[in-house]
Design a protein around this motif. Structure first.
Motif, short mmCIF file in Angstrom:
data_model
loop_
_atom_site.label_atom_id
_atom_site.label_comp_id
_atom_site.label_asym_id
_atom_site.label_seq_id
_atom_site.Cartn_x
_atom_site.Cartn_y
_atom_site.Cartn_z
N ARG A 24 -3.08 -3.01 -59.51
CA ARG A 24 -2.49 -2.86 -60.84
C ARG A 24 -1.11 -2.27 -60.67
NH1 ARG A 24 -6.19 -3.40 -64.93
NH2 ARG A 24 -5.16 -1.98 -66.38
N THR A 25 -0.14 -2.99 -61.20
CA THR A 25 1.25 -2.59 -61.04
C THR A 25 1.80 -2.17 -62.39
OG1 THR A 25 1.50 -4.20 -59.28
CG2 THR A 25 3.53 -3.34 -60.27
N THR A 26 2.43 -1.03 -62.47
CA THR A 26 3.00 -0.56 -63.73
C THR A 26 4.45 -0.99 -63.80
OG1 THR A 26 1.55 1.35 -63.76
CG2 THR A 26 3.53 1.44 -65.14
N ILE A 27 4.77 -1.71 -64.87
CA ILE A 27 6.15 -2.15 -65.11
C ILE A 27 6.65 -1.46 -66.36
CG2 ILE A 27 7.62 -4.11 -65.69
CD1 ILE A 27 5.87 -5.86 -64.04
N LYS A 28 7.76 -0.78 -66.26
CA LYS A 28 8.32 -0.06 -67.39
C LYS A 28 9.59 -0.73 -67.86
CE LYS A 28 6.44 4.42 -65.98
NZ LYS A 28 6.73 5.83 -65.66
N PRO A 29 9.86 -0.66 -69.15
CA PRO A 29 11.11 -1.23 -69.66
C PRO A 29 12.30 -0.53 -69.04
CG PRO A 29 10.01 0.06 -71.36
CD PRO A 29 9.06 -0.05 -70.23
N THR A 30 13.31 -1.31 -68.68
CA THR A 30 14.50 -0.74 -68.04
C THR A 30 15.72 -1.15 -68.85
OG1 THR A 30 14.61 -2.67 -66.58
CG2 THR A 30 13.50 -0.72 -65.74
N PRO A 31 16.22 -0.29 -69.73
CA PRO A 31 17.40 -0.63 -70.52
C PRO A 31 18.57 -1.00 -69.61
CG PRO A 31 16.37 1.38 -71.31
CD PRO A 31 15.70 1.07 -70.00
N THR A 32 19.27 -2.06 -70.00
CA THR A 32 20.42 -2.51 -69.23
C THR A 32 21.67 -1.82 -69.76
OG1 THR A 32 19.36 -4.65 -68.96
CG2 THR A 32 21.73 -4.53 -68.48
N PRO A 33 22.33 -1.03 -68.91
CA PRO A 33 23.54 -0.35 -69.38
C PRO A 33 24.65 -1.35 -69.69
CG PRO A 33 23.31 -0.10 -67.01
CD PRO A 33 22.04 -0.73 -67.49
N VAL A 34 25.36 -1.10 -70.75
CA VAL A 34 26.46 -1.97 -71.14
C VAL A 34 27.76 -1.16 -71.14
CG1 VAL A 34 27.39 -3.49 -72.92
CG2 VAL A 34 24.92 -3.37 -72.56
N SER A 35 28.72 -1.61 -70.36
CA SER A 35 30.00 -0.90 -70.30
C SER A 35 30.78 -1.11 -71.58
CB SER A 35 30.81 -1.42 -69.10
OG SER A 35 32.14 -0.96 -69.19
N PRO A 36 31.40 -0.07 -72.09
CA PRO A 36 32.21 -0.23 -73.31
C PRO A 36 33.43 -1.12 -73.06
CG PRO A 36 32.53 1.94 -72.35
CD PRO A 36 31.38 1.33 -71.61
N LEU A 37 33.73 -1.39 -71.77
CA LEU A 37 34.89 -2.21 -71.45
C LEU A 37 34.58 -3.70 -71.43
CD1 LEU A 37 36.40 -0.04 -68.57
CD2 LEU A 37 36.99 -0.02 -71.00
N VAL A 38 33.29 -4.06 -71.64
CA VAL A 38 32.91 -5.47 -71.64
C VAL A 38 33.62 -6.19 -72.78
CG1 VAL A 38 31.02 -7.07 -72.03
CG2 VAL A 38 30.68 -5.10 -70.55
N THR A 39 34.27 -7.31 -72.45
CA THR A 39 34.96 -8.08 -73.48
C THR A 39 33.95 -8.84 -74.33
OG1 THR A 39 35.26 -9.88 -71.89
CG2 THR A 39 37.08 -8.34 -72.17
N LEU A 40 34.23 -9.00 -75.58
CA LEU A 40 33.31 -9.64 -76.50
C LEU A 40 33.74 -11.07 -76.77
CD1 LEU A 40 32.84 -6.76 -79.09
CD2 LEU A 40 31.46 -7.26 -77.06
N PRO A 41 32.75 -11.97 -76.96
CA PRO A 41 33.10 -13.35 -77.30
C PRO A 41 33.84 -13.42 -78.62
CG PRO A 41 30.79 -13.16 -76.65
CD PRO A 41 31.30 -11.77 -76.83
N GLU A 42 34.72 -14.39 -78.72
CA GLU A 42 35.46 -14.63 -79.96
C GLU A 42 35.37 -16.11 -80.32
OE1 GLU A 42 39.49 -13.29 -79.84
OE2 GLU A 42 39.00 -11.49 -78.70
N PRO A 43 34.93 -16.44 -81.50
CA PRO A 43 34.26 -15.55 -82.44
C PRO A 43 32.85 -15.24 -81.97
CG PRO A 43 34.20 -17.78 -83.27
CD PRO A 43 35.03 -17.83 -82.03
N LYS A 44 32.31 -14.14 -82.45
CA LYS A 44 30.94 -13.79 -82.09
C LYS A 44 29.96 -14.82 -82.67
CE LYS A 44 31.53 -8.73 -82.03
NZ LYS A 44 31.13 -7.48 -82.70
N ALA A 45 28.86 -15.03 -81.94
CA ALA A 45 27.77 -15.85 -82.46
C ALA A 45 26.83 -14.93 -83.22
CB ALA A 45 27.03 -16.55 -81.32
N ILE A 46 26.84 -15.02 -84.54
CA ILE A 46 26.05 -14.12 -85.38
C ILE A 46 24.73 -14.79 -85.74
CG2 ILE A 46 25.98 -12.76 -87.49
CD1 ILE A 46 28.12 -11.88 -85.49
N ALA A 47 23.62 -14.15 -85.38
CA ALA A 47 22.30 -14.66 -85.74
C ALA A 47 22.10 -14.59 -87.25
CB ALA A 47 21.22 -13.86 -85.02
#
Length: 676
Positions: A24-47
């Motif tokens: 039995r293997t325990t897998i825990k959620p691992t939040p992915t860090p996001v750098s504030p310097l990451v460029t954003l798509p333009e225009p954003k794809a809004i759900a």
């Protein structure tokens, strides 16, 4: 399933326990860090039409069988798609709730007055999961270097050809590309927009070195996997699980500016059968049941009414359950192919051999051999039969190709794929119709689905109201009609032993396969075996592991009769071109024909070529109606029943948009799901 243990009301988000091989293997959620310097798509794809959610948590999904590959171009099974659908993005995005294509990687497109020339504009600052730019070069590479590459068995290439001609895909600038279709292609946006785009900077070398099929295989180091979907590959343990983590460069956002997906991790756990799948859901080790069996319905429905999880009554969907006979008239022979110079690449019919030497069992007869060298291509049609003297030297403009027996024999020794006496039965329409009349569908509906299913006689589901033809021929249970049809083709009980023989005295006996682990199919197979035994047919039932069965169906073709199914895809009939057109990769009963073997298949090919070239729905509908009538009369597929769909997902999951029309009933929009 024997277990009646109580369902858990909720499951802690801190981790999920996976059991395999006693561990039995325990897998825990691992939040992915996001750098504030990451460029954003333009225009954003809004759900659209979602409630803004919060990030965090892990979603566990139990499935039967694991992926055979993470490569979407060569995958042809749901066990692989369960994973790769979350690893790649597309030009468009199909909204199954509203049944329309919305912008994906491209934020807009337009079509010229000729209705053939399309121009697409990608979003700025799109990134692959490794941070590299995603541009028009990747789109052009996906189409020109991969999908249309004759040396790569692409399961989608057949859909994107008109009269054998490919779409022209060209780059205009870094964010703009143009597509010109040979003729009008009616469902263009829905289909072209639904193809996974591949990273040129990662895969170009593999394509050049003829290693594309192996690239993105299950042996890949997750650190080397690059995609553009909502998740990226974190860990894969064959036979156990696939763990995904959020892709920090995914291009979709909610209307408050939060980058999707919300859920940190997805773990897809492999289980051996449907019983184990249901048990994991009951134990809280899986959070989704995308398909609820009849034997589980009453128990799970009672639990859902007690508020233990969300359960949805979806009705009949587009899925098809059927069996078919192997009608492949080809013969095969063990051959050794050697080209001079060795850099010449060889395509044998529709089978890419790449560079030689190659020792392989290949179809013979009239063979179209394509040789390629330094950008040049030459096509030759050769005839190989029992009178062929080996080795055979084929001269091409840039060298020679030698065809020999691996053991050095001077005579070609072809063997039929299907035993001749059985092939004679299988090719006879009256035989197939008789078998359909012999199937007791009412018993299948009652004994397996407890009445929660309908009879089916059509390739297109009645649920697809826009395209379904209600006038298709029907073959209700009637053993007397079955015997009468068989008698017309000299199949009868000649020695009064209770079993049928053909005019040559051969017992009517064949091997019947389906996949292990799917208890519904296994139970149907037993009922079909009983039905045919009453008719006088000796059906030898041999269940096989799923991937082994897929290899038989799409690889060596060494089988008699198979029970499987096809899941829901696009509602537009063009999505079935690779199944119904005779050259199709998944034209199950006789795939990859160089030219249609029968007149009725030739007619279907003609209708499919014509229907896609008009934008007038009534004209398309008339042609697709005729296709359904041909299939209903010839019944290359013997359809069984369509069950009512039910799906469930744990409590506390928001933005669920259930649909019966797609196999992933409650997780098709997984990037939008969140824990409340």
């Amino acid at each position: 399933m024997n277990s009646r243990r109580a369902l858990l009301h909720s499951f802690a988000l801190s981790g999920v326990l996976l059991s395999a091989c006693g561990e039995r293997t325990t897998i825990k959620p691992t939040p992915t860090p996001v750098s504030p310097l990451v460029t954003l798509p333009e225009p954003k794809a809004i759900a659209q039409d979602i409630t803004p959610g919060k990030k965090g948590g892990l979603l566990a999904i139990a499935v039967m069988g694991g992926p055979k590959t993470f490569n979407p171009t060569v995958a042809n099974e749901e066990s692989s798609k369960e994973v790769y659908r979350l690893l790649f993005s597309k030009i468009g995005l199909y909204d199954w709730k509203n049944q329309k294509t919305v912008p994906g990687l491209a934020h807009k497109w337009s079509v010229a007055d000729d209705n053939r020339t399309w121009t697409f504009h990608l979003r700025k600052n799109l990134k692959w999961s490794d941070g590299e730019p995603l541009t028009a070069d990747d789109v052009v590479f996906t189409w020109n270097d991969v999908i249309y590459n004759p040396g790569i068995d692409s399961v989608t290439a057949d859909i994107f050809k008109i009269e054998g001609k490919q779409f022209e895909v060209t780059k205009i600038d870094e964010l703009t590309f143009r597509v010109v279709t040979p003729k009008i292609f009616a469902p263009f946006i829905e289909f072209f927009g639904d193809v996974e785009i591949l990273p040129k900077h990662v895969l170009a070398e593999a394509v050049k070195a003829k290693r594309f099929k192996e690239s993105y295989g299950i042996n890949i180091d997750p650190k080397d996997f690059v995609g553009s979907g909502p998740y990226k590959l974190k860990e894969f343990k064959p036979g156990e699980y696939t763990l995904l983590e959020r892709n920090p460069h995914y291009h979709r956002f909610d209307n408050e500016g939060t980058r999707l997906p919300y859920i940190d991790n997805v773990v897809v756990t492999e289980v051996p059968d449907m019983n184990a799948l249901a048990l994991k859901f009951e134990n809280g080790e899986s959070h989704v049941m995308r398909m609820i069996r009849s034997e589980d319905y009453e128990r799970l429905n009672a639990a859902a009414e007690e508020g233990k999880f969300q359960m949805f009554d979806l009705g009949v969907g587009p899925e098809k359950r059927f069996f078919w006979f192997n009608m492949n008239t080809n013969k095969t022979a063990a051959l050794k192919i050697v080209s001079t110079p060795p850099e010449i690449e060889v395509m044998w019919g529709r089978i890419g051999l790449g560079k030689t030497p190659v020792d392989k069992t290949l179809p013979v007869g009239d063979v179209q051999l394509i040789a390629a060298f330094e950008g040049k291509r030459q096509t030759n049609t050769i005839q190989l039969n029992e009178s062929t003297v080996l080795p055979l030297q084929l001269k091409v403009d840039f060298g020679t190709i030698q065809i020999a027996d691996p053991r050095g024999d001077k005579k070609l020794k072809p063997k039929p794929i299907v035993k001749p006496e059985r092939l004679k039965w299988f090719l006879n329409k009256k035989f197939r119709q008789a078998i359909s009349y012999a199937i007791d569908r009412p018993s299948i509906v009652e004994s397996i689905y407890a009445g929660r299913a309908d009879f089916n006689y059509s390739y297109i589901s009645p649920a697809n109201k826009q395209w379904y033809n209600p006038n298709v021929p029907k073959f209700p249970y009637d053993p007397d009609k079955a015997r009468a049809l068989l008698a017309e083709i000299e199949i009868k009980d000649r020695d009064n032993d209770g079993y049928l023989e053909d005019g040559d005295g051969n017992d009517i006996e064949f091997i019947f396969n389906t996949n292990t682990g799917n208890t519904e199919r296994e139970r149907i197979a037993v009922l079909v075996q009983d039905d045919l035994k009453r008719l006088g047919v000796r059906l030898v039932y041999q269940p096989l592991e799923f991937n082994t069965l897929v290899q038989k169906v799409t690889g060596d073709y060494k089988y008699d009769c198979v029970l499987l199914g096809l899941g829901g895809a696009s509602l537009d009939p063009q999505s079935s071109a690779n199944v119904l057109v005779s050259s199709g990769f998944t034209h199950f009963w006789f795939p990859r024909q160089l030219k249609p073997v029968t007149e009725w298949e030739a007619r279907i090919d003609e209708l499919y070529a014509r229907q896609v070239e008009t934008l007038e729905f009534d004209e398309r509908k008339k042609m697709i109606d005729e296709v359904q009538m041909i299939l209903g009369d010839q019944i290359p597929f013997i359809y069984l029943v369509q069950k009512y769909n039910y799906a469930a997902i744990k409590n506390g999951v928001g933005n669920v948009k259930p649909t019966a029309m797609y196999s992933w009933h409650v997780t098709w929009n997984l990037d939008e799901l969140y824990y409340e």
